[in-house]
Design a protein around this motif. Structure first.
Motif, PDB file in Angstrom:
ATOM      1  N   UNK A  66      -0.747  -7.436 -15.501  1.00  0.00           N
ATOM      2  CA  UNK A  66      -0.170  -6.185 -14.718  1.00  0.00           C
ATOM      3  C   UNK A  66      -0.242  -8.331 -13.686  1.00  0.00           C
ATOM      4  N   UNK A  67       0.832  -8.433 -12.404  1.00  0.00           N
ATOM      5  CA  UNK A  67       0.417  -9.260 -11.396  1.00  0.00           C
ATOM      6  C   UNK A  67       0.570  -9.401  -9.732  1.00  0.00           C
ATOM      7  N   UNK A  68      -0.086 -10.086  -9.690  1.00  0.00           N
ATOM      8  CA  UNK A  68      -0.112  -9.359  -7.538  1.00  0.00           C
ATOM      9  C   UNK A  68       1.331  -9.637  -7.233  1.00  0.00           C
ATOM     10  N   UNK A  69       1.827  -8.906  -6.456  1.00  0.00           N
ATOM     11  CA  UNK A  69       3.058  -8.808  -5.537  1.00  0.00           C
ATOM     12  C   UNK A  69       2.460  -9.119  -4.606  1.00  0.00           C
ATOM     13  N   UNK A  70       1.899  -8.794  -3.536  1.00  0.00           N
ATOM     14  CA  UNK A  70       1.496  -8.512  -1.690  1.00  0.00           C
ATOM     15  C   UNK A  70       0.208  -8.272  -2.182  1.00  0.00           C
ATOM     16  N   UNK A  71      -0.835  -8.985  -0.495  1.00  0.00           N
ATOM     17  CA  UNK A  71      -1.915  -8.647  -0.351  1.00  0.00           C
ATOM     18  C   UNK A  71      -2.457  -9.187   0.935  1.00  0.00           C
ATOM     19  N   UNK A  72      -2.984  -7.742   1.514  1.00  0.00           N
ATOM     20  CA  UNK A  72      -3.439  -7.715   2.897  1.00  0.00           C
ATOM     21  C   UNK A  72      -4.705  -7.995   3.733  1.00  0.00           C
ATOM     22  N   UNK A  73      -5.115  -8.519   4.317  1.00  0.00           N
ATOM     23  CA  UNK A  73      -6.536  -8.227   4.764  1.00  0.00           C
ATOM     24  C   UNK A  73      -6.676  -8.562   6.410  1.00  0.00           C
ATOM     25  N   UNK A  74      -7.855  -8.351   6.363  1.00  0.00           N
ATOM     26  CA  UNK A  74      -8.443  -8.833   8.048  1.00  0.00           C
ATOM     27  C   UNK A  74      -9.094  -9.663   8.177  1.00  0.00           C
ATOM     28  N   UNK A  75      -8.915 -11.067   8.703  1.00  0.00           N
ATOM     29  CA  UNK A  75      -9.394 -12.087   8.825  1.00  0.00           C
ATOM     30  C   UNK A  75     -10.506 -11.571  10.712  1.00  0.00           C
ATOM     31  N   UNK A  93      -9.678 -10.321  14.196  1.00  0.00           N
ATOM     32  CA  UNK A  93      -9.253  -9.342  13.624  1.00  0.00           C
ATOM     33  C   UNK A  93      -7.461  -8.943  13.526  1.00  0.00           C
ATOM     34  N   UNK A  94      -7.387 -11.097  12.918  1.00  0.00           N
ATOM     35  CA  UNK A  94      -5.975 -11.261  13.041  1.00  0.00           C
ATOM     36  C   UNK A  94      -5.843 -11.181  11.215  1.00  0.00           C
ATOM     37  N   UNK A  95      -4.278  -9.999  10.892  1.00  0.00           N
ATOM     38  CA  UNK A  95      -3.942 -10.246   9.634  1.00  0.00           C
ATOM     39  C   UNK A  95      -3.909 -11.379   8.723  1.00  0.00           C
ATOM     40  N   UNK A 114      -9.313  -3.146   7.901  1.00  0.00           N
ATOM     41  CA  UNK A 114     -10.485  -4.359   7.709  1.00  0.00           C
ATOM     42  C   UNK A 114     -11.270  -4.403   6.598  1.00  0.00           C
ATOM     43  N   UNK A 115     -10.561  -4.071   5.252  1.00  0.00           N
ATOM     44  CA  UNK A 115     -10.451  -3.972   4.041  1.00  0.00           C
ATOM     45  C   UNK A 115      -9.544  -4.906   3.125  1.00  0.00           C
ATOM     46  N   UNK A 116      -9.836  -4.989   2.218  1.00  0.00           N
ATOM     47  CA  UNK A 116      -8.664  -6.099   1.635  1.00  0.00           C
ATOM     48  C   UNK A 116      -7.769  -4.639   0.602  1.00  0.00           C
ATOM     49  N   UNK A 117      -6.776  -5.084   0.947  1.00  0.00           N
ATOM     50  CA  UNK A 117      -6.121  -3.925  -0.179  1.00  0.00           C
ATOM     51  C   UNK A 117      -4.486  -5.080  -0.861  1.00  0.00           C
ATOM     52  N   UNK A 118      -3.443  -4.317  -2.033  1.00  0.00           N
ATOM     53  CA  UNK A 118      -2.738  -5.024  -1.724  1.00  0.00           C
ATOM     54  C   UNK A 118      -2.622  -4.221  -3.763  1.00  0.00           C
TER      55      UNK A 118
END
Length: 127
Positions: free
Chosen positions: A45-54, A57-59, A31-35
């Motif tokens: 430094x640039x963002x490559x990919x991120x994930x979070x739960x909305x 409980x959908x990712x 349930x926490x955003x990580x990247x």
């Protein structure tokens, strides 16, 4: 304190694959955003990919356009591990890849929004 440790980097030829991992200590990744971010020599430094739960409980996933369709971010809650599968690698993907956590808000690919960082793992792609 929170610790993020990356592993899995290495040297591969163009078109090859790698999977990098980030193990989190004293931090709940559910349930926490990580990247994943990356930084090449002389580049920001640039963002490559991120994930979070909305909701429900959908990712949800975010990807840099340059890696969309080639890289996949995922998480293994029981192992407290964040993954990044890198396929169809190109020489331009060469960089140190960093795991980030503790987002305070804002854009997913904004470096300033993350409190915790790992030391990085080197990915080198030869032509």
């Amino acid at each position: 304190q929170v610790q993020l440790v990356e592993s899995g980097g290495g040297s591969v030829q163009a078109g090859g694959s790698l999977r990098v991992s980030c193990v989190a200590s004293k931090y709940t990744i559910k349930d926490n955003r990580m990247a994943w971010f990356r930084q090449a020599p002389g580049k920001a430094r640039e963002g490559v990919a991120g994930i979070y739960t909305g909701g429900r409980q959908r990712l949800y996933y975010d990807y840099n356009d340059s890696v969309k369709g080639r890289f996949t971010i995922s998480q293994e809650i029981a192992e407290k591990t964040l993954y990044l599968q890198l396929n169809s690698l190109k020489p331009d993907d060469t960089a140190i890849y960093y795991c980030a956590a503790g987002a305070s808000g804002g854009r997913w690919d904004d470096v300033s929004q993350y409190k915790y960082w790992g030391q990085g793992t080197q990915v080198t792609v030869s032509s």
